[in-house]
Design an enzyme around this catalytic site. Sequence first.
Site, PDB file in Angstrom:
ATOM      1  N   HIS A  79      17.361 -13.008   9.720  1.00 36.90           N
ATOM      2  CA  HIS A  79      17.219 -11.556   9.888  1.00 36.90           C
ATOM      3  C   HIS A  79      18.185 -10.974  10.915  1.00 36.90           C
ATOM      4  O   HIS A  79      18.205  -9.764  11.117  1.00 36.90           O
ATOM      5  CB  HIS A  79      15.780 -11.251  10.306  1.00 36.90           C
ATOM      6  CG  HIS A  79      15.457 -11.811  11.658  1.00 36.90           C
ATOM      7  ND1 HIS A  79      15.367 -13.170  11.914  1.00 36.90           N
ATOM      8  CD2 HIS A  79      15.251 -11.206  12.848  1.00 36.90           C
ATOM      9  CE1 HIS A  79      15.121 -13.366  13.184  1.00 36.90           C
ATOM     10  NE2 HIS A  79      15.037 -12.197  13.779  1.00 36.90           N
ATOM     11  N   ASP A  80      18.957 -11.814  11.589  1.00 38.93           N
ATOM     12  CA  ASP A  80      19.919 -11.341  12.585  1.00 38.93           C
ATOM     13  C   ASP A  80      21.362 -11.418  12.097  1.00 38.93           C
ATOM     14  O   ASP A  80      22.279 -11.013  12.814  1.00 38.93           O
ATOM     15  CB  ASP A  80      19.825 -12.190  13.864  1.00 38.93           C
ATOM     16  CG  ASP A  80      18.496 -12.038  14.586  1.00 38.93           C
ATOM     17  OD1 ASP A  80      17.898 -10.949  14.502  1.00 38.93           O
ATOM     18  OD2 ASP A  80      18.074 -13.016  15.232  1.00 38.93           O
TER      19      ASP A  80
ATOM     20  N   ASN B 192       0.796  -1.237   0.000  1.00 41.52           N
ATOM     21  CA  ASN B 192       0.000   0.000   0.000  1.00 41.52           C
ATOM     22  C   ASN B 192       0.822   1.277   0.000  1.00 41.52           C
ATOM     23  O   ASN B 192       0.306   2.362   0.277  1.00 41.52           O
ATOM     24  CB  ASN B 192      -0.970  -0.007   1.190  1.00 41.52           C
ATOM     25  CG  ASN B 192      -0.225  -0.037   2.518  1.00 41.52           C
ATOM     26  OD1 ASN B 192       1.005  -0.183   2.533  1.00 41.52           O
ATOM     27  ND2 ASN B 192      -0.945   0.115   3.610  1.00 41.52           N
TER      28      ASN B 192
ATOM     29  N   GLU C  96      15.048 -21.416  18.601  1.00 44.57           N
ATOM     30  CA  GLU C  96      16.283 -20.632  18.490  1.00 44.57           C
ATOM     31  C   GLU C  96      17.058 -20.779  19.791  1.00 44.57           C
ATOM     32  O   GLU C  96      16.511 -20.539  20.861  1.00 44.57           O
ATOM     33  CB  GLU C  96      15.963 -19.158  18.235  1.00 44.57           C
ATOM     34  CG  GLU C  96      17.219 -18.373  17.903  1.00 44.57           C
ATOM     35  CD  GLU C  96      17.093 -16.877  18.135  1.00 44.57           C
ATOM     36  OE1 GLU C  96      17.873 -16.124  17.544  1.00 44.57           O
ATOM     37  OE2 GLU C  96      16.227 -16.455  18.925  1.00 44.57           O
TER      38      GLU C  96
ATOM     39  N   ASP D 280       6.308 -17.086  14.417  1.00 40.61           N
ATOM     40  CA  ASP D 280       7.397 -16.816  15.349  1.00 40.61           C
ATOM     41  C   ASP D 280       6.775 -16.682  16.737  1.00 40.61           C
ATOM     42  O   ASP D 280       5.864 -15.878  16.947  1.00 40.61           O
ATOM     43  CB  ASP D 280       8.090 -15.510  14.948  1.00 40.61           C
ATOM     44  CG  ASP D 280       9.572 -15.524  15.257  1.00 40.61           C
ATOM     45  OD1 ASP D 280       9.925 -15.898  16.392  1.00 40.61           O
ATOM     46  OD2 ASP D 280      10.367 -15.153  14.377  1.00 40.61           O
TER      47      ASP D 280
ATOM     48  N   ASP E 246       4.007  -5.783   4.280  1.00 43.31           N
ATOM     49  CA  ASP E 246       2.754  -6.124   4.968  1.00 43.31           C
ATOM     50  C   ASP E 246       2.219  -7.475   4.487  1.00 43.31           C
ATOM     51  O   ASP E 246       2.779  -8.089   3.573  1.00 43.31           O
ATOM     52  CB  ASP E 246       1.711  -5.007   4.754  1.00 43.31           C
ATOM     53  CG  ASP E 246       1.623  -4.581   3.299  1.00 43.31           C
ATOM     54  OD1 ASP E 246       1.478  -5.466   2.436  1.00 43.31           O
ATOM     55  OD2 ASP E 246       1.728  -3.356   3.013  1.00 43.31           O
TER      56      ASP E 246
HETATM   57  C1  GLC Z   1      15.976 -13.380  18.623  1.00 42.30           C
HETATM   58  C2  GLC Z   1      15.505 -12.724  17.354  1.00 42.30           C
HETATM   59  C3  GLC Z   1      16.040 -11.330  17.312  1.00 42.30           C
HETATM   60  C4  GLC Z   1      15.495 -10.587  18.501  1.00 42.30           C
HETATM   61  C5  GLC Z   1      15.779 -11.312  19.814  1.00 42.30           C
HETATM   62  C6  GLC Z   1      14.920 -10.791  20.917  1.00 42.30           C
HETATM   63  O1  GLC Z   1      17.359 -13.518  18.659  1.00 42.30           O
HETATM   64  O2  GLC Z   1      15.869 -13.484  16.249  1.00 42.30           O
HETATM   65  O3  GLC Z   1      15.726 -10.665  16.122  1.00 42.30           O
HETATM   66  O4  GLC Z   1      16.050  -9.308  18.566  1.00 42.30           O
HETATM   67  O5  GLC Z   1      15.524 -12.687  19.720  1.00 42.30           O
HETATM   68  O6  GLC Z   1      13.586 -11.157  20.719  1.00 42.30           O
HETATM   69 CA    CA Z   2       2.575  -1.427   3.752  1.00 37.64          CA
END
Ligand code: GLC
Ligand code: CA
Length: 564
Positions: A333-334, A23, A257, A98, A29
């Site tokens: 993503h980390d 959007n 994780e 997640d 999104d």
């Molecule tokens: C995990 C996630 C990370 C987040 C952290 C706290 O390591 O992958 O992105 O900042 O936990 O939730």
């Molecule tokens: Ca958006």
Amino acid sequence: MPAADWKQSVVYQIYPRSFCDSNGDGVGDLPGITSRLDYLKALGVDVVWLSPVYRSPNDDNGYDISDYRAIMDEFGTMADFDTMLAGMHARGIRLMMDLVVNHTSDEHPWFQQARQSRDNPYHDYYIWRDMPADSSLPNNWEAAFSGSVWEPNPATGEYYLHMFSKKQPDLNWENPKVRQEVYALMRFWLDKGVDGFRMDVINMISKPAGLPDAPVIRAGHLQPSFGMVTNGPRLLEFLREMKAQVLDHYETLTVGEAPLATIQQGQDITNVYTGALNMLFQFEHMDLDAIPGDGRGKWALKPLALTDLKASMSRWQDALWQTGWNSLYLSNHDQPRPVSRWGDDGVYRVASAKMLATFLHGLQGTPYVYQGEELGMTNVRFARIEDYRDIETLNMYREAVQDRHEAPAEVLARIHVKSRDNARTPMQWDATAHGGFTTGTPWMQTNPNHTEVNAAQARDDADSVWHYYRRLIALRKQLPVLVEGRYALLQPEDPNVYAYIRTLGDEVLLVVCNFTPREQVFVLPPNVAFEQQQLLIANYVVNAADSVRACTLRPFEARMLVLR
Ligand code: GLC
Ligand code: CA
């Protein structure tokens, strides 16, 4: 999800904020994801792990949740979620949510209540310590995003514990009510039809009695604290309870994780009979390019020694063989982009992205592909700290430059190598403005190389990284040896070439990867006997007559073969 299914699955991770904006507000999104499901289908992935989409004030981009049963306003509505989920299921793609339950947001109603008074019914949902008159801290622990893990709460005269940012207070898992709340919210999503969970820092939920000081490795400073909480006394008990009360009642896929996870923890948690989760994200290989025991953690840079990577991966491959299960990842993503980190993001970008993929997808376990990895997306090098968004990066920069007076250019150089924002620049869909991610202004700038590195280009080019991933993913479905074969490392001491075999019956899968930008001679050990070789996939043209017995590998060359 039945084991027979997930053991041959490949998982694709979506970081929704950076995936696709429908959007024009500059933020990815849910309708954006829905619009790209055919892309995922074409790639051939079986499962999506979706980073958090719940209501959140976004101190840590959704990893700070203020309502576990609502969708973040910027991402859309619950109806958008249902549409997305139905679209995935219609394409045979399963969804892992997640699950972030080591901590909540400080804006979650539980914490809003908890902080009001010591006798509030929610007070015991979190972890508190008295604040003495001199304000001295309860212990020496440093939070993941800099500063102390303790934040004052004047209303009760206490500190509360936060292992991450001060807007992420840790939940008190010792309180059975907290655990029941978590199980209830898990059921809420499973009843909606989601297929499992990726569990955020799940090995940190059981805290050691008394929260004692961490060992001092950095005098006159707070101390790294993860080691104090990643293997708590009740961890396995809590996970088994979660399994008995929730997971056993659904067909789920679960991955925990687990920073600093040991082999023992991996075996215990993923044990097929007595464990609780299908697999873990262990971090050993992700820590190999940081100086061990240095208080600066991941920012203490050191080059990767390939022999270390071999030793680490091989230990995990062997340790979980037939009793547990590995997850396989180089990227999320980390983490910085693998092609910039352990490949070459210049001349050999395409070759090295394919080599790293071959190395990973040939191993035993479930491979994870992080959005853009399948395009060979690279790290970004913003010149100014103002262009970065990640709380970990910004806090580290402030501490280094303002408090410790380090040179900004040096701190930025480390950020270019290790910042989490390397993975979070918008997905590069095409060569148009902002890589086709948004028609507006993106929440974080797009990597300038989107003009060359993008999905439209990659799908048009039969030799692209994208088509290579598509073929690798398809191979997993065709070759039982990729799923079941027993792993054995070849030439552990070779610092340049990573070669291993996987064996199932009389079939041998051979993977050979040159991790350097130079030619390398590879000689197969004589005990690996075969009469025929069949090339399955390679990132250079290989002459069919060219035997792998002895060959010269070109820069970042990778080959995967079956030997019979
Ligand atoms: C995990 C996630 C990370 C987040 C952290 C706290 O390591 O992958 O992105 O900042 O936990 O939730
Ligand atoms: Ca958006």
